[in-house]
Each structure stands twice: as C-alpha cells, then as structure tokens.
Scaffold this active site. Structure first.
Site, short mmCIF file in Angstrom:
data_model
loop_
_atom_site.label_atom_id
_atom_site.label_comp_id
_atom_site.label_asym_id
_atom_site.label_seq_id
_atom_site.Cartn_x
_atom_site.Cartn_y
_atom_site.Cartn_z
CD GLU A 25 -1.88 -2.40 1.74
OE1 GLU A 25 -0.32 -3.12 1.53
OE2 GLU A 25 -2.49 -3.17 1.26
CG HIS A 76 -11.50 -8.18 5.75
ND1 HIS A 76 -9.87 -8.49 6.21
CD2 HIS A 76 -11.21 -8.62 4.35
CE1 HIS A 76 -9.65 -9.41 5.36
NE2 HIS A 76 -9.70 -9.07 4.49
#
Lengths: 330, 397
Positions: free
Chosen positions: A66, A135
């Site tokens: 990321e 998540h």
C-alpha cells in the site's frame, strides 16, 4: 451499459465502474492502480472490464504494497497524471498511512503551490458483510484529522457515479470511502446531471422533530429509523453528509434550526470521530436552537468484533431510535 | 561482526584484484583504476579537464557553503544545519552525470547536487531556518528538475519510482534519442535502506522496469547508528534480490561517481530498467548541528576517511595533470565570495508572511482554511499593534 440511457437501476459497484470508465474516457491522464484491479476487476469487481478496455498502462495491477501504491501515485501526480488508487479493504490502508498523511496531504503546501496532488484513494469501508478481521473497519477519522486531504463518501449509486468523477476532477487529494455493504443494492442513476456538488451535504428526508446525520451505509439505516419513527408520531429529517472533510454545515445547521434536535450516527468508534466533530460544531453554532444535547450513535470503542457479533457493534435503526427517544425526552 | 571502518560494505579499504568496487583515483590522487572500474573507463571520455576543474570548483564551493551553514546555525540564524562535508565527490560526480532533462529526487543532504542542478542554495538555508518547508520550485526549469528535500527517510524513493512510471507513459524512455530519453536519479542514505519504502521502490521499479537510478550514499552513519546495524550484507547487494542490478563505488572519487552514474543513467534511459549504485563515503561532520558524534564515532575511522577526502584527492590529480596554484587560489576566493553572499542574504531574510500557514494547503478553495485565515487576521487586528494604529492612539491622547 449505455450512457444514452438517462435513468438506470444499478448497484453501486456498477455505478462506480461506469463513473471510472467515464473518467478514463474523458481524460488520458487518469490512471487506476491497485491490487487485483486488472483481469479480476478488484475483489469487489468495481474495476471489472476496465483493463481490457483501457489497457495495462492505465489500469495497473500493482505489487502488493500500500505504501508503494500511494507513493508511486504521488510520483505519477508530480508528472501530471491523475491516479486513482484502490485500497483493497479499509483495514489494509495503514501501511500507506505515512505516504497519505506526511506526503500526499502535505506536498502541495510544502511545494508552495507549485504543483497539485490530484490523487484519489478509493477505500471500501465499513461492516455488515460478515467478513474477517481488518475487512469491516471505518478509518475515516484518521484522515479527516489530516489537513490537505478531502474525504467523501457516497450513499447511493447515483452519488457514487457522479462523486467518483468529481473526486477525480479535483486537484486535491480525495479519499473516497465506499460503503461496501451498499455495493450491491440497486438504485437509480441519472446519467445527465449530478445531484449536488462533491462537498455538499444534502437533506434526503424532511421532518420537523429531530435531525439525523450520517454518511455512507449509515444513511439507509437512518432512513429506516425515520420510517419507524414516523409510525410512532416522530417526524425525522435525515441529512446525508456526503463529504466528511470539509463538512458542509449549511444544510445541517439549517435543519437543526428547525428541528432543535440532532443525532449523529456512524459505524466508526465514537471517540475523537467525525461524529464528535460535528456534534461539537453544531453545539457551538446552533446552541440557542437546540432543545436537547447533540447525541452520538457510534460503533463501540473496541476493535471491530468477530463478524458473528457485528450486528451488536454496528448502530442499527433501533440504536438510532433509542437516541431519538432520548433527544425527544428533553 | 567486524568493526572495521567499512564493515557491512567490504571492498573499499583493501581493494584487491577481485574487488568489485569501482575507483579511478586513489586517495592520493593517482589514476589507478580498480578492476571493477574497467567497464566504466569509456565514460570518462565524455569529460575533459574543463569538466574536472568544474567538479573541483563545485566541490570546493559547496564545502565552503556547508561550513557557512554551520557557522550561521551556531550564530543563531538557523535552528538546524545538515552538513554535507565529505560527501561532495559522490554528489558532484553523479549530479554531472545527469542530463538536463533528467529528474532528481534528493533526500536532504544533497546540497552539492542542488548546486550543480542550478538551484539557489540559499533556499536550503531558508528551509532549515524555518522560513519555508520547501524553498525551490521543481517545476521551474531553472531549478534543473531538482525536486524538494524529503525529511521522512526513504519516502521519496517511491515518488521517484512513480515519476519514472509517468516518464514511461509519456514515451520518454528507450526512444534512442539522447535529447528525449529521460531518467530519474534518487538519492538516499544507508539508514534509508532499512525503510520499507526503499524496498517497495525496488519492487515497484523492477516490476515496471522504470528508468530509475537509485544512488545510495553510504556515509556509514544513520545519526549515531553504524551501517553494520542496518545490514549484515554489503548494501550494494541488497537490490539484486529485487532484480535491480547494482554496483559499489568509491564515493569519494568524483570520477567513479561520474562514470558509473553516467553509465547507469544511460541504461535507465534506454529502457533497461532500474539501477542501484552504492557510493561508499563518510559523513565527516555531524548528522546535523544538533548531533554529537563524540558520543559514538571512532576517531581513527574519522581520520581514515579524512585522508580519503574527495576534494584533496581531485586537487592532487589536477596538479599531476599540470594545474597550478593560481587555479586553486581562484577557486578558494570564489568559495569565500559564495559563502559571504550566502551570509549576507541570510542576514537579510525576513520572517515569512503569515499567509504561508494557510495558502496552498489545498489547491482549490477550502472553507475551513479560508475561515481560519480570516479569523487570524481579525484576531491580530484586534490587538491594534500596527504603527498606524499606535500613531492614531497617540494623536487621540
């Protein structure tokens, strides 16, 4: 899907896909980059078919890192590109945190305005999908606290279609929080005109007794609560925030001036949250209009729990109504 | 673990026949290329004595500029100074190897690179003085595509990689036209190699085969922590596991720095993917003016590297080529004048306008920033401290 159609029923994921396709078609400098966004179309299929249509140079399957995604997007923006980064899930954004907060957010200021940072970071966020840890999170507040970033979150397919294009057109970094539990329900999309400017909040249901404010997936919960309250004789107004930074206080204050009561709801933990900021600001600016303290309904100040407990963690219509009752009791 | 001066990066202290380290000039200024230097020798054909004199001049001027920076800091003109002393050879040689169209992403100690690329280095003083966070406009062609300093160690290695991805998309790599093909040269230090961002830069640049040259100045110290703590393997080997070819050079030999960077920039521009250069050098001064190397540095190691000084080395070589006292005296005067000019302009600096707080936080209008800027103006006005206001007050009295 044809843009000839002016009104279509689409799920948000497909509306985003259409918006991204339009942005790619409109401006050759627009690039998509992220993990698994190529042939797979992203884990939520938001970018489905776009690499086949626009090529690997414009829809880039990146290595799995990321910080690398955001850091290279910054370099591409310095070169005049308009990268749209997909972070696969909310809880995976933190390896990119330094590049977002110390670099992306500050570079235009550091450079004395010599260049802009037109980077969009798409973040599927929030719960209600029964997923494993990392998540289902709502990390908006970390970024709303950072000057130099803009944060928006659509609640409907129509807003998703338009707001993603407006975010890409912005010359500032925009973090685009997509309520992943709303990816699949269909809603009307008007391909002829946007409903409101990118940073406008909007009254989506009118009422006279209490104002509810929320964003993303929470908006449908608020509308559901409003419907129930109506049956109980309480008239509820609902404001869709749409923009978390800056917050458009105009419609919120105008609404509270009329109703005298405000409940702010969010999936995120409440401590030092966007909801807290709105509560404080409304208390400062609409003090003499308030009939009751501004109340907050938030996720608990705990880690997001294992999914089998998420319905207890996430504010639902009953939790919102409980706060409405308290506000009405003053 | 050995504690020899170059532990972690063997090869420079006793370059034997199998040494991979590239060096042309010995510490005594003799032209004696190491075996590893052979493949780079042809790149020295691009420069003559004019360029060598320019290398010397820039190294000497930056050495004096750096000393002036330290002086100004000690006299209270800056809260902090970041010395470049000792690293001039690595910086000047590599900077001259870049073509005008190339882009440079420095860390924060690359004063010599900035000078070579054409920035007014007073901007570095302004940055460290607290007048600005940036100081020069990298989009202004007169600044030689020298991007801003970056204080978060290693972060800019990814910006350099993304920039190179943009060059690829712009069709500026591998065309074969030397006026068109463009590379990105990024500098960082030995400490940065431990940062994840630098590893991610290797991953992304290798994945996209970008036109990047990563130039590591291994100055042996990350503030007080020796390079042996960062790595148990020579750092030039680090990138190879990522598929990025690499070479180690004597960073205090400006010729090695020039030739090796020239070759690897050529490779990058030609579309042959990213390259990695480890330049062995030494931070003769402190990390910054706030540092105290007497607490951790070894005097013998320091003295050894002083004896390898890049400027004295080139002076000896130039003298062996016939350069006389007049040239060196002229450069010394030029360096003094340069430092005096920096001093005068530093003393003339005024506080930045308060609008700097609010302007350019965003590129487009932002209600919160606008509101707070206006609030500060009203707040300050409420004290009525302006000369005009106090004059009015006196009249009224």
């Amino acid at each position: 899907m044809s843009t000839e159609t002016t009104l279509d029923e689409l799920p948000m994921a497909k509306a985003l896909n259409a918006g991204l396709r339009q942005a790619l078609a409109d401006d050759p400098k627009v690039l998509l980059m992220g993990e698994d966004i190529g042939p797979l179309g992203g884990v939520f299929r938001v970018t489905e078919g776009l690499q086949a249509e626009f090529g690997k140079e414009r829809v880039v399957d990146t290595p799995l890192a990321e910080s690398g995604i955001i850091g290279t997007a910054i370099g591409l923006a310095l070169r005049g590109y308009r990268p749209v980064c997909e972070i696969q899930f909310d809880g995976f954004i933190y390896p990119g945190f330094d590049q977002i907060t110390s670099q992306l957010a500050k570079l235009t200021n550091r450079g004395g305005g010599a260049f802009s940072m037109p980077v969009v970071i798409r973040v599927p966020y929030g719960g209600h999908i029964g997923a494993v840890e990392h998540h289902q999170e709502s990390p908006e507040a970390y970024f709303a606290h950072t000057p130099g970033l803009r944060l928006v979150s659509p609640s409907t397919p129509n807003d998703a279609y338009w707001m993603i294009q407006e975010a890409i057109a912005s010359n500032d970094p925009v973090m685009f929080f997509e309520p992943k539990s709303r990816y699949w329900p269909k809603g009307p999309v008007d391909f002829t005109a946007s409903a409101a400017p990118l940073h406008a909040s909007r009254i989506v249901r009118t009422g006279t007794d209490v104002t509810l404010v929320g964003h993303g997936a929470m908006v449908s919960v608020l509308l559901q609560a409003a419907e129930v309250a109506q049956g109980e004789g309480v008239s509820v107004e609902v404001v869709d925030l749409r923009s978390l930074s800056p917050v458009d206080y105009g419609p919120i204050l105008e609404s509270v001036t009329r109703t005298g009561r405000l409940v702010v709801a969010q999936e995120a933990s409440g401590f030092v949250s966007v909801g807290s900021e709105i509560a404080a600001t409304v208390a400062e600016r609409a003090f003499y209009s308030l009939q009751a303290p501004v109340l907050r309904v938030s996720g608990f100040d705990t880690p997001f729990p294992p999914a089998k407990l998420e319905t207890l963690f996430l504010p639902d219509a009953d939790r919102v109504l409980e706060a409405v009752d308290r506000a009405m009791a003053y | 673990m050995t504690d020899s001066p170059s532990a972690g990066s063997p090869g420079i202290d006793s370059p034997g026949a199998d040494s991979p380290t590239v060096r042309f000039l010995t510490a005594d200024g003799a032209f004696e290329p190491t075996p590893g230097a052979e493949e780079y020798a042809s790149y020295l054909e691009r420069i003559g004595e004019t360029e060598l004199r320019r290398f010397y001049r820039d190294m000497a001027v930056v050495r004096r500029f750096d000393q002036e920076g330290t002086n100004l800091q000690r006299q209270g003109q800056m809260a902090l100074w970041v010395p470049s002393h000792g690293q001039e050879g690595a910086q000047v040689g590599s900077a001259y190897a870049a073509r005008p169209q190339d882009h440079i992403f420095p860390s924060y100690r690359e004063h010599a690179v900035g000078l070579v690329r054409g920035i007014d280095v007073l901007a570095i003083v302004e940055l460290l003085r607290g007048n600005t966070h940036g100081g020069w406009d990298p989009t202004d062609p007169s600044n030689g595509n020298f991007h801003g300093y970056c204080l978060v160690i290693g972060s800019h290695s990814l910006h350099a990689t993304g920039y190179a991805m943009g060059l690829q998309r712009d069709g500026l790599v591998g065309t074969g036209d030397p006026e068109v093909d463009t590379a990105v040269l990024a500098y960082f230090g030995d400490g940065a190699t431990s940062q994840g961002d630098v590893s991610e830069a290797f991953v992304f640049s290798a994945s996209s085969q970008t036109p990047n040259v990563f130039f590591l100045q291994n100055n042996h110290w990350a503030i007080s922590v020796p390079v042996t703590v960062q790595s148990r393997t020579p750092l030039y080997l680090r990138s190879r596991g990522f598929g990025v070819p690499s070479v180690q050079i004597d960073g205090n030999d400006v010729l090695a720095s020039y030739a090796v960077t020239a070759k690897h920039l050529d490779e990058a521009r030609a579309g042959n993917g990213p390259q990695f250069i480890e330049a062995l050098t030494y931070r003769i001064g402190a990390h910054t003016s706030s540092d105290d190397p007497t607490k951790y540095a070894d005097q013998a190691q320091h003295d050894l590297w002083v004896s390898r000084d890049p400027i004295i080395r080139l002076e000896k070589y130039l003298r062996s080529l016939g350069e006389g006292d007049a040239f060196f005296a002229e450069v010394a005067t030029e360096a003094e004048d340069f430092a005096a000019d920096i001093r005068h302009r530093t003393l003339a600096l005024t506080a930045p306008d308060k609008s700097l707080i609010f302007d350019n936080v965003y590129s487009e209008p932002h209600p919160v920033v606008t509101e707070q800027k206006q609030w500060l103006e009203r707040y300050e006005a409420s004290f009525d401290t302006s000369p005009e206001a106090s004059a009015v007050t006196k009249e009224q009295a």
